[in-house]
Design a protein around this motif. Structure first.
Motif, PDB file in Angstrom:
ATOM      1  N   SER A 109      25.560  62.473  25.808  1.00  0.00           N
ATOM      2  CA  SER A 109      25.709  61.017  25.831  1.00  0.00           C
ATOM      3  C   SER A 109      24.367  60.392  26.190  1.00  0.00           C
ATOM      4  CB  SER A 109      26.692  60.603  26.944  1.00  0.00           C
ATOM      5  OG  SER A 109      27.985  60.988  26.679  1.00  0.00           O
ATOM      6  N   ALA A 110      24.328  59.087  26.153  1.00  0.00           N
ATOM      7  CA  ALA A 110      23.160  58.356  26.650  1.00  0.00           C
ATOM      8  C   ALA A 110      23.186  58.373  28.172  1.00  0.00           C
ATOM      9  CB  ALA A 110      23.210  56.926  26.150  1.00  0.00           C
ATOM     10  N   PHE A 128      27.968  60.740  19.679  1.00  0.00           N
ATOM     11  CA  PHE A 128      28.360  59.341  19.440  1.00  0.00           C
ATOM     12  C   PHE A 128      27.916  58.807  18.078  1.00  0.00           C
ATOM     13  CE2 PHE A 128      27.212  54.772  21.013  1.00  0.00           C
ATOM     14  CZ  PHE A 128      28.496  54.277  20.843  1.00  0.00           C
ATOM     15  N   THR A 157      23.985  52.472  27.195  1.00  0.00           N
ATOM     16  CA  THR A 157      24.744  51.922  26.065  1.00  0.00           C
ATOM     17  C   THR A 157      25.258  50.510  26.394  1.00  0.00           C
ATOM     18  OG1 THR A 157      25.416  54.193  25.622  1.00  0.00           O
ATOM     19  CG2 THR A 157      26.497  52.478  24.340  1.00  0.00           C
ATOM     20  N   ARG A 163      33.254  53.931  21.656  1.00  0.00           N
ATOM     21  CA  ARG A 163      32.730  54.156  23.011  1.00  0.00           C
ATOM     22  C   ARG A 163      33.293  55.444  23.599  1.00  0.00           C
ATOM     23  NH1 ARG A 163      29.984  50.256  25.705  1.00  0.00           N
ATOM     24  NH2 ARG A 163      29.251  52.122  26.794  1.00  0.00           N
ATOM     25  N   GLY A 164      32.464  56.171  24.263  1.00  0.00           N
ATOM     26  CA  GLY A 164      32.876  57.465  24.803  1.00  0.00           C
ATOM     27  C   GLY A 164      32.922  58.550  23.738  1.00  0.00           C
ATOM     28  N   GLY A 165      32.333  58.256  22.576  1.00  0.00           N
ATOM     29  CA  GLY A 165      32.477  59.116  21.409  1.00  0.00           C
ATOM     30  C   GLY A 165      31.832  60.497  21.481  1.00  0.00           C
ATOM     31  N   THR A 166      30.979  60.718  22.454  1.00  0.00           N
ATOM     32  CA  THR A 166      30.348  62.038  22.538  1.00  0.00           C
ATOM     33  C   THR A 166      31.375  63.150  22.771  1.00  0.00           C
ATOM     34  OG1 THR A 166      28.383  60.944  23.376  1.00  0.00           O
ATOM     35  CG2 THR A 166      28.441  63.313  23.614  1.00  0.00           C
ATOM     36  N   GLU A 225      21.285  57.769  22.981  1.00  0.00           N
ATOM     37  CA  GLU A 225      21.419  59.222  22.853  1.00  0.00           C
ATOM     38  C   GLU A 225      20.123  59.856  22.363  1.00  0.00           C
ATOM     39  OE1 GLU A 225      23.995  57.223  22.512  1.00  0.00           O
ATOM     40  OE2 GLU A 225      25.568  58.244  23.660  1.00  0.00           O
TER      41      GLU A 225
HETATM   42  N1  ASP Z   1      26.939  56.444  25.054  1.00  0.00           N
HETATM   43  C1  ASP Z   1      28.189  56.147  24.434  1.00  0.00           C
HETATM   44  C2  ASP Z   1      29.033  55.282  25.351  1.00  0.00           C
HETATM   45  O1  ASP Z   1      28.635  54.985  26.464  1.00  0.00           O
HETATM   46  C3  ASP Z   1      28.926  57.380  24.004  1.00  0.00           C
HETATM   47  C4  ASP Z   1      29.337  58.287  25.129  1.00  0.00           C
HETATM   48  O2  ASP Z   1      28.966  58.106  26.288  1.00  0.00           O
HETATM   49  O3  ASP Z   1      30.076  59.223  24.854  1.00  0.00           O
HETATM   50  O4  ASP Z   1      30.087  54.875  24.980  1.00  0.00           O
END
Ligand code: ASP
Ligand code: MG
Length: 404
Positions: free
Chosen positions: A41-42, A136, A47, A150-153, A74
């Motif tokens: 992730s970042a 992501f 993000t 969001r949260g796609g990693t 990322e």
């Molecule tokens: N950086 C992206 C987010 O904050 C993806 C991730 O964290 O998985 O949503």
């Protein structure tokens, strides 16, 4: 090849010191003779900051450019990890979505991974390298950069595990696993050792924030076992797997909740075909997610009341849409912005009678009023006043023996 996919969340790579720690974790797998693919992730906060900037530029920021912008966090973290590994004497390189490529379908900012090109990464793994893949992100059929929500990693990691046939997929995060309920609000919350995809999917959708719901769906479809662990403490974590692999006599696996719900009631809507559809059409067209819906039977055969819940942040817009909707008539609109949803989740309820009764009875004993109820095969959700939320979670957690 014995492949492991390691995913690191934003907090785990939140500073250069943390990236140094993560690099050590990666090396520990190399020492165990694994070929390692990393999805990162970042750095935490990055993000959000990018999203904020896009809003400053325009409240209608172009979707194509939005993905280019928000995926850039990322790029930074994957190069930092690769840089650290090289510093420590390990061969490693960063890999952005378009360089692999990771192909996606669907709309910008909500794309899904369709395929991952394998050849170059396999060659690199065979040569002893450690690929660090930016999570992501991907590209679509027009070669435009896309993001997968969001949260796609999490989903990036699971799809990497699927395409590279990894033996393990480990999600490193800032909590040491999935808990029976939020350990920040309920001290007696316990770590769950093993949970099924279905239960995890329900819990994630119902407010337990450990993993992104899409990614669990991807793991379930592809039968990939996931291990959720802390990158800060070396503890076993939680395994997410198929039901068959679980030996446990617990009827309920966990209690989830969402705090910021809002309830909307339309009094006196016409009781005839098409009315519910007319009510929800503009709401869905504005991407507002409707959650619980109840419609009363009409006492006079002409009119009925309809109640539904949405996120609090969508309340204002929803009210506006209902008022200007010419296709519907109602006598009165009542809203309540101080409600919360509590859910119990467990595959055990399929075969155990009386779970509903036990839930309602436990709440009644604490004088907690139930406003709306909704159920699925493996969950029961109730809407309560927000002031009752904490008590409701506590009493249900106890009732279903989750403290032990
Ligand atoms: N950086 C992206 C987010 O904050 C993806 C991730 O964290 O998985 O949503
Ligand atoms: Mg994140």
């Amino acid at each position: 090849m014995k492949i492991v996919v390691l995913k690191f969340g934003g907090t785990s790579v939140g500073s250069t010191n943390r990236i140094k720690r993560v690099s050590k974790i990666i090396i520990s797998y190399i020492k165990k003779k694994y070929k390692v693919i990393v999805a990162t992730s970042a750095m935490s906060g990055v993000t959000n900051e990018l999203v904020r900037k896009s809003k400053e530029i325009s409240n209608d920021f172009l979707a194509e450019e939005y993905d280019v912008l928000v995926s850039s966090g990322e790029q930074m973290s994957c190069s930092l990890i690769a840089g650290r590994l090289n510093h420590l004497g390990y061969k490693s390189r960063s890999w952005l979505g378009w360089q692999i490529p990771i192909l996606t379908t669907g709309n910008h900012s909500a794309s899904r991974i369709k395929s991952i090109y394998k050849k170059n990464i396999i060659k690199y793994l065979k040569s002893g390298g450690i690929p660090i893949v930016a999570g992501f992100q991907g590209i679509n059929s027009h070669s435009r950069i896309t993001t997968i929500g969001r949260g796609g990693t999490d989903a990036s990691a699971i799809m990497l595990a699927r395409f590279f046939k990894a033996q393990k997929c480990i999600i490193y995060t800032d909590v040491d696993g999935v808990y029976t309920t939020d350990p920040n609000s309920i001290k007696k919350a316990k770590k769950i050792k093993v949970i099924s995809y279905d239960e995890m999917l329900e819990m994630a959708s119902l407010g337990s924030k450990v993993m992104q719901p899409h990614s669990i769906q991807d793991a379930r479809l592809n039968r990939i076992d996931i291990n959720v662990k802390s990158s800060f403490k070396n503890l076993p974590g939680t395994i997410i797997t198929k039901r068959k692999n679980i030996l446990s006599d617990k009827i309920i696996r966990g209690v989830s909740f969402t705090k910021n719900d809002a309830k909307v009631t339309l009094i006196g809507v016409k009781d005839k075909p098409g009315v519910a559809a007319s009510i929800f059409e503009p709401i869905y067209k504005n991407s507002i997610n409707v959650d619980m819906v109840v419609q009363n039977i009409s006492s006079n055969g002409k009119e009925t009341d309809l109640t539904f819940t949405i996120k609090n942040e969508d309340l204002f817009k929803t009210q506006k849409l209902l008022k200007k909707n010419k296709k519907i008539n109602f006598r009165k609109l009542i809203v309540d912005s101080k409600v919360s949803k509590v859910s119990i989740v467990g595959v055990g309820m399929i075969t155990t009678p009386g779970v509903t009764y036990r839930m309602f009875n436990a709440l009644a004993k604490k004088n907690i009023n139930i406003i709306v109820i909704s159920t699925s095969e493996i969950k029961i959700s109730v809407l309560v006043n927000r002031k009752d939320l904490n008590n409701a979670v506590k009493v249900l957690h106890k009732e279903f023996n989750l403290e032990k």
